[in-house]
Scaffold this active site. Structure first.
Site, PDB file in Angstrom:
ATOM      1  N   CYS A   1      61.702   7.260  38.487  1.00 17.94           N
ATOM      2  CA  CYS A   1      60.814   7.199  37.329  1.00 17.94           C
ATOM      3  C   CYS A   1      60.372   8.606  36.918  1.00 17.94           C
ATOM      4  CB  CYS A   1      59.643   6.265  37.627  1.00 17.94           C
ATOM      5  SG  CYS A   1      58.826   5.682  36.142  1.00 17.94           S
TER       6      CYS A   1
ATOM      7  N   HIS B   1      61.335   1.797  40.638  1.00 18.11           N
ATOM      8  CA  HIS B   1      60.656   2.224  41.869  1.00 18.11           C
ATOM      9  C   HIS B   1      61.097   1.395  43.074  1.00 18.11           C
ATOM     10  CE1 HIS B   1      57.396   4.691  40.010  1.00 18.11           C
ATOM     11  NE2 HIS B   1      57.598   3.905  38.976  1.00 18.11           N
TER      12      HIS B   1
ATOM     13  N   GLU C   1      60.806   2.076  46.034  1.00 18.33           N
ATOM     14  CA  GLU C   1      59.835   2.264  47.126  1.00 18.33           C
ATOM     15  C   GLU C   1      58.717   1.225  47.071  1.00 18.33           C
ATOM     16  OE1 GLU C   1      60.140   3.998  44.475  1.00 18.33           O
ATOM     17  OE2 GLU C   1      58.198   4.621  43.677  1.00 18.33           O
TER      18      GLU C   1
END
Ligand code: GLN
Length: 192
Positions: A84, A176, A178
């Site tokens: 991002c 994302h 994560e």
């Protein structure tokens, strides 16, 4: 699951969701180190630039000397993945923001906050070339890639928009990984 015991992954920790990347990297069996200044890069085999706010991080990366250090190491082959904001930071051009700093290491143009101001955040299943099955991708005020240079491969699209690219050792994703428990993207990056 693969294990990556010999790797230290530098995670740019100026602003943004760097802690989540640390957890994901450590869950893959690699060690992580927060990176703010050039010296922190010593011994890092690869680097992740997290999500966050690209104007702020760009300014501070320059002030801390981290921008120049990263550009130099990428030229020497350092693998870098931007999620991002991290992809925005890596891009050569940021659409409509000619004055905004970016590292210019990934030969793409990006458009910030590209999914419309009303859609700040959404999730979608995404097939990323190179991964065995689709992953759930989280988009938060996400950019899209609007131009890819000749050395850049598009590895994922959503709604007809390019949202993940690879250029040699460099990886950029609009979303994302994560923020989910699926570690396939991190494992894949660790194996580049
Ligand atoms: N909208 C942010 C920017 O343009 C990026 C958002 C994110 O990293 N989740 O800097």
């Amino acid at each position: 699951m693969f294990k990556f015991p010999d790797q230290t992954v530098g995670i740019v920790a100026i602003q943004g969701d760097y802690e989540k990347h640390r957890h994901a990297v450590e869950a893959c069996g690699a060690s992580a180190r927060y990176v703010k200044v050039p010296e922190d890069l010593e011994g890092c085999g690869r680097v992740i630039i997290p999500g966050g706010e690209s104007t702020t991080v760009g300014q501070l990366m320059q002030r801390f000397g981290l921008a120049d250090a990263l550009i130099e190491k990428v030229a020497a082959g350092l693998p870098v993945w931007g999620t991002c904001m991290g992809m925005i930071m890596m891009a050569k051009d940021i659409e409509s923001r000619p004055d905004q700093f970016s590292l210019g290491i990934l030969d793409v143009s990006v458009r910030r906050n590209a999914f419309g101001p009303q859609v700040h955040s959404f999730e979608a299943p995404v097939k990323v070339n190179g991964l065995p099955k689709p992953i759930m991708a989280v988009f938060i005020r996400a950019p899209i890639v609007t131009r890819v240079g000749p050395g850049v491969n598009v590895i994922a699209e959503v709604e007809g928009q390019v949202i993940a690219v690879r250029q040699g050792n460099l990886l950029g994703t609009s979303f994302h990984p994560e923020l989910t428990d699926d570690r396939h993207m991190h494992q894949w990056f660790l194996s580049i």
